[in-house]
Design an enzyme around this catalytic site. Structure first.
Site, PDB file in Angstrom:
ATOM      1  N   ASP A 174      26.789  34.838  39.234  1.00 58.84           N
ATOM      2  CA  ASP A 174      27.527  36.096  39.473  1.00 58.84           C
ATOM      3  C   ASP A 174      26.625  37.334  39.458  1.00 58.84           C
ATOM      4  O   ASP A 174      26.576  38.095  40.419  1.00 58.84           O
ATOM      5  CB  ASP A 174      28.638  36.262  38.422  1.00 58.84           C
ATOM      6  N   LYS A 218      35.204  28.794  32.966  1.00 59.75           N
ATOM      7  CA  LYS A 218      33.768  29.104  32.930  1.00 59.75           C
ATOM      8  C   LYS A 218      33.146  28.799  31.564  1.00 59.75           C
ATOM      9  O   LYS A 218      31.993  28.387  31.479  1.00 59.75           O
ATOM     10  CB  LYS A 218      33.533  30.571  33.299  1.00 59.75           C
TER      11      LYS A 218
HETATM   12  P1  NAP Z   1      37.807  40.252  32.529  1.00 61.11           P
HETATM   13  O1  NAP Z   1      36.842  39.340  31.863  1.00 61.11           O
HETATM   14  O2  NAP Z   1      39.260  40.076  32.341  1.00 61.11           O
HETATM   15  O3  NAP Z   1      37.410  41.764  32.100  1.00 61.11           O
HETATM   16  C1  NAP Z   1      38.208  42.843  32.517  1.00 61.11           C
HETATM   17  C2  NAP Z   1      37.502  44.158  32.172  1.00 61.11           C
HETATM   18  O4  NAP Z   1      38.292  45.231  32.702  1.00 61.11           O
HETATM   19  C3  NAP Z   1      37.371  44.421  30.676  1.00 61.11           C
HETATM   20  O5  NAP Z   1      36.192  45.162  30.445  1.00 61.11           O
HETATM   21  C4  NAP Z   1      38.606  45.268  30.386  1.00 61.11           C
HETATM   22  O6  NAP Z   1      38.461  46.117  29.271  1.00 61.11           O
HETATM   23  C5  NAP Z   1      38.664  46.111  31.637  1.00 61.11           C
HETATM   24  N1  NAP Z   1      40.010  46.640  31.910  1.00 61.11           N
HETATM   25  C6  NAP Z   1      41.082  45.931  32.310  1.00 61.11           C
HETATM   26  N2  NAP Z   1      42.129  46.760  32.494  1.00 61.11           N
HETATM   27  C7  NAP Z   1      41.698  48.011  32.194  1.00 61.11           C
HETATM   28  C8  NAP Z   1      42.301  49.295  32.184  1.00 61.11           C
HETATM   29  N3  NAP Z   1      43.586  49.468  32.537  1.00 61.11           N
HETATM   30  N4  NAP Z   1      41.542  50.366  31.832  1.00 61.11           N
HETATM   31  C9  NAP Z   1      40.237  50.203  31.493  1.00 61.11           C
HETATM   32  N5  NAP Z   1      39.610  49.011  31.471  1.00 61.11           N
HETATM   33  C10 NAP Z   1      40.323  47.924  31.822  1.00 61.11           C
HETATM   34  O7  NAP Z   1      37.613  40.220  34.143  1.00 61.11           O
HETATM   35  P2  NAP Z   1      36.280  39.872  34.947  1.00 61.11           P
HETATM   36  O8  NAP Z   1      36.265  38.431  35.277  1.00 61.11           O
HETATM   37  O9  NAP Z   1      35.130  40.461  34.239  1.00 61.11           O
HETATM   38  O10 NAP Z   1      36.544  40.635  36.338  1.00 61.11           O
HETATM   39  C11 NAP Z   1      36.509  42.060  36.410  1.00 61.11           C
HETATM   40  C12 NAP Z   1      36.668  42.488  37.872  1.00 61.11           C
HETATM   41  O11 NAP Z   1      35.529  42.047  38.628  1.00 61.11           O
HETATM   42  C13 NAP Z   1      37.890  41.891  38.581  1.00 61.11           C
HETATM   43  O12 NAP Z   1      38.428  42.877  39.423  1.00 61.11           O
HETATM   44  C14 NAP Z   1      37.309  40.760  39.389  1.00 61.11           C
HETATM   45  O13 NAP Z   1      38.082  40.480  40.555  1.00 61.11           O
HETATM   46  C15 NAP Z   1      35.974  41.359  39.789  1.00 61.11           C
HETATM   47  N6  NAP Z   1      34.957  40.347  40.101  1.00 61.11           N
HETATM   48  C16 NAP Z   1      34.372  40.410  41.312  1.00 61.11           C
HETATM   49  C17 NAP Z   1      33.399  39.503  41.635  1.00 61.11           C
HETATM   50  C18 NAP Z   1      32.740  39.591  42.970  1.00 61.11           C
HETATM   51  O14 NAP Z   1      32.076  38.627  43.363  1.00 61.11           O
HETATM   52  N7  NAP Z   1      32.864  40.694  43.683  1.00 61.11           N
HETATM   53  C19 NAP Z   1      33.020  38.501  40.724  1.00 61.11           C
HETATM   54  C20 NAP Z   1      33.635  38.469  39.475  1.00 61.11           C
HETATM   55  C21 NAP Z   1      34.637  39.386  39.179  1.00 61.11           C
HETATM   56  P3  NAP Z   1      38.767  45.601  27.751  1.00 61.11           P
HETATM   57  O15 NAP Z   1      37.560  44.821  27.319  1.00 61.11           O
HETATM   58  O16 NAP Z   1      38.977  46.851  27.006  1.00 61.11           O
HETATM   59  O17 NAP Z   1      40.018  44.729  27.865  1.00 61.11           O
END
Ligand code: NAP
Length: 275
Positions: free
Chosen positions: A96, A60
């Site tokens: 998104d 991305k």
């Molecule tokens: P990302 O960039 O890797 O960010 C992950 C986030 O989760 C960060 O804020 C991280 O905190 C936090 N996190 C991870 N493990 C954690 C834990 N054990 N305790 C507390 N916080 C934790 O991922 P992303 O792309 O933003 O995606 C996040 C979620 O959204 C995923 O589940 C993804 O599948 C979902 N999503 C869904 C859609 C949809 O269309 N429905 C679209 C995009 C993403 P830190 O900053 O502290 O590491």
């Protein structure tokens, strides 16, 4: 679409169902593109004359520097999840956050304007959600993240109403009209599967609680929200509506949301059957 990995992506099922429902002779395929090869994949899009491209992790950011122009949203985020043609130029978009706002409007039957929102997380999804909530007129976008420095970047994207709160700030949970889990906590196949990213005791009836996680479709957070009488919304709506925005950008045709939703739910249930 390009990403790495892409084997389990639901996007081909969703978009191919959309093309079929709209009677369009288009086909959507997934290409596993190695990290670092985003720019070459964009060149391939030009050379092959592909009609559009979805972009997922880890490309991305890399793609943002390879297109001819960025939409205002993609520019603010520095991240592209969709490339579409504008004449002879390739435009990088990010659908998104707008997809989440569209999904919420359908779910709650009203806009985000004036609502107090709490966003849990500050990763790529959370940043796009914060930008979209702010642009949609949310009265408050409070961001709580395990790593507070990242929360500040996400909150800033929400504009004047964005602010950082602590993860254990109970008042922010109780005060929110809309709580969005944009962390990966709750996602199947991770350490956080089955966990809840917020103090359940602070959730209340009348709230909308959204989990961006869509696998599983019913997370522990959503079950807890339902148990206190809150309106629980899973991540399928955002997944479908961000895809619908891409579909419109590529084809200029209204997206067949019902067919896309059915395809997404069917693909998720088939995934769940894989041991
Ligand atoms: P990302 O960039 O890797 O960010 C992950 C986030 O989760 C960060 O804020 C991280 O905190 C936090 N996190 C991870 N493990 C954690 C834990 N054990 N305790 C507390 N916080 C934790 O991922 P992303 O792309 O933003 O995606 C996040 C979620 O959204 C995923 O589940 C993804 O599948 C979902 N999503 C869904 C859609 C949809 O269309 N429905 C679209 C995009 C993403 P830190 O900053 O502290 O590491």
């Amino acid at each position: 679409m390009i990403g790495h990995p892409v084997a389990h992506s639901l996007s081909p099922a969703i978009h191919n169902a959309a093309f079929a429902a709209a009677g369009l002779d288009w086909v959507y395929g997934a290409f596993d593109v190695a990290p670092g090869d985003a720019e070459r994949a964009v060149t391939a899009m030009r050379v092959l004359g592909l009609g559009g491209l979805s972009v997922t992790m880890p490309h991305k950011d890399g793609v943002a520097g390879a297109v001819d122009v960025l939409s205002a949203t993609a520019q603010r985020l520095g991240a592209v999840n969709c490339i579409a043609w504008d004449g002879t130029r390739l435009v990088g978009h990010n659908t998104d956050g707008g997809g989440l706002v569209d999904a919420l409007e359908v779910e709650i039957g009203a806009g985000i304007e004036g609502r107090r929102c709490l966003v849990l997380g500050a990763g790529g999804a959370a940043r796009s959600v914060c930008l979209a909530l702010g642009a949609a007129g949310a009265a408050d976008v409070a961001v709580a993240n395990r790593t507070p420095a990242r929360a500040a970047i996400a909150a800033e994207l929400a504009g004047a109403h964005g602010r950082v709160v602590m993860v254990d700030d109970a008042l922010s949970v109780a005060d929110a009209d809309v709580v969005v889990n944009a962390t990966s906590v709750g996602m199947a196949g991770t350490d956080g599967a089955g966990a809840i990213p917020v103090d359940v005791g602070q959730l209340r009836s009348g709230q909308v609680v959204v989990d961006l996680v869509y696998h599983p479709v019913e997370t522990a957070l959503l079950a807890a929200a339902r148990a206190v009488g809150a309106h629980a919304v899973n991540g399928v709506g955002m997944l479908v509506h961000q895809a619908a925005r891409q579909f419109r950008l590529w084809t200029g045709v209204d997206a067949p949301i019902a067919a896309m939703t059915d395809a997404a739910n069917q693909a998720i249930s088939q995934e769940s059957e894989i041991p």
